[in-house]
Write an enzyme that holds these catalytic residues in place. Structure first.
Site, short mmCIF file in Angstrom:
data_model
loop_
_atom_site.label_atom_id
_atom_site.label_comp_id
_atom_site.label_asym_id
_atom_site.label_seq_id
_atom_site.Cartn_x
_atom_site.Cartn_y
_atom_site.Cartn_z
N TYR A 59 -2.61 0.12 10.81
CA TYR A 59 -2.34 -0.59 9.44
C TYR A 59 -1.10 -0.38 8.83
CZ TYR A 59 -3.89 -1.07 4.43
OH TYR A 59 -3.92 -1.44 3.29
N LYS A 74 1.88 -2.60 7.18
CA LYS A 74 2.10 -2.61 5.65
C LYS A 74 3.65 -2.28 5.50
CE LYS A 74 -1.57 -3.93 3.62
NZ LYS A 74 -1.60 -5.27 2.71
N SER A 98 0.86 -1.25 -0.07
CA SER A 98 0.02 0.05 0.08
C SER A 98 0.91 1.19 0.05
CB SER A 98 -0.99 0.13 1.07
OG SER A 98 -1.27 1.27 1.55
#
Length: 245
Positions: free
Chosen positions: A151, A155, A138
């Site tokens: 998150y 990532k 991402s």
């Protein structure tokens, strides 16, 4: 190390919706011979299997359950391309009551799940000539967004592991590709409140197909991602993709 997908056998985690489904459709449209739809509940891929004319095979795969991954690797012993798309997102900043619970959950799926997939499927890819391993990371792997801090951290860790896999799997002639989308039109993005920013999942799928054909190491497929790539490309080419002593 180019890897055209025509005639190849692939496996896609999280294949029943969103980016995963778009990837499956792009693979089929690009001439892939077979695609394993690796999902937690095989029934969720029933429509995809039926509409594929026998080219899609559902296989149970839960990134939090190592036994399902090793079983999937045995079932998909002919796989030449693995695309690890499945991932999770929690809305949590460093001061949220749920911050540690969210971080543990995201690290288990987004990072440990990646490692589990690589451990199970790297030997399969080697046995089948090398192939390719694609990891959905991402833009959040490069820049933290406070409301999604855990998150982003997961990532960033997944991107770091992806770089290690690239170095380690080169010897067995496995191309490793890291994919860095911005907000994409998925249930995950809508649940995170990003509806007004999203772009089509097909951008990600098409970017992956093109990167495999070209042997590229990075994919930044959408508007936000491309803007970030402009700033990051020099470092990525010189350091991440470069040979380090």
């Amino acid at each position: 190390m180019a890897f055209p997908v025509e005639g190849k056998t692939a496996l896609v985690t999280g294949a029943n919706r969103g980016i995963g489904r778009a990837i499956v459709e792009a693979l089929l449209n690009s001439g892939a011979a077979k695609v394993y739809a690796a999902v937690r509940n095989p029934k969720s891929a029933a429509e995809l299997v039926e509409s594929s004319g026998g080219r899609v095979v559902a296989v149970e795969t839960d990134l939090r359950q190592p036994a399902t991954i090793t079983a999937a690797a045995r079932t998909a012993g002919d796989v030449e391309l693995v695309i690890n798309n499945a991932g999770v997102l929690k809305v949590a900043n460093p001061f949220s009551d749920s911050v540690f619970e969210s971080l543990d959950f995201e690290m288990d799926v987004n990072v440990k799940g990646l490692i589990r997939m690589a451990q199970a499927f790297a030997p399969v890819l080697k046995a089948n000539g090398g192939g390719a391993f694609v990891q959905l990371n991402s833009v959040a792997s490069l820049r933290n967004f406070a409301d999604f801090a855990t998150y982003c951290a997961s990532k960033a860790a997944a991107y770091s592991i992806t770089q290690a896999l690239r170095d380690m799997l080169r010897e067995q002639r496995t191309l490793v590709v890291s994919v860095h989308p911005g907000p994409i039109d998925t249930d995950m993005a809508r649940d995170a409140g990003l509806d007004d920013m999203v772009e089509p999942a097909s951008l990600v799928a098409d970017g992956i197909i093109a990167a495999l054909a070209a042997g590229d190491c990075h994919v930044f497929p959408d508007s936000m991602a491309r803007g970030m790539w402009q700033a990051y490309e020099g470092f990525a080419k010189a350091v991440v993709e470069g040979e380090m002593a």
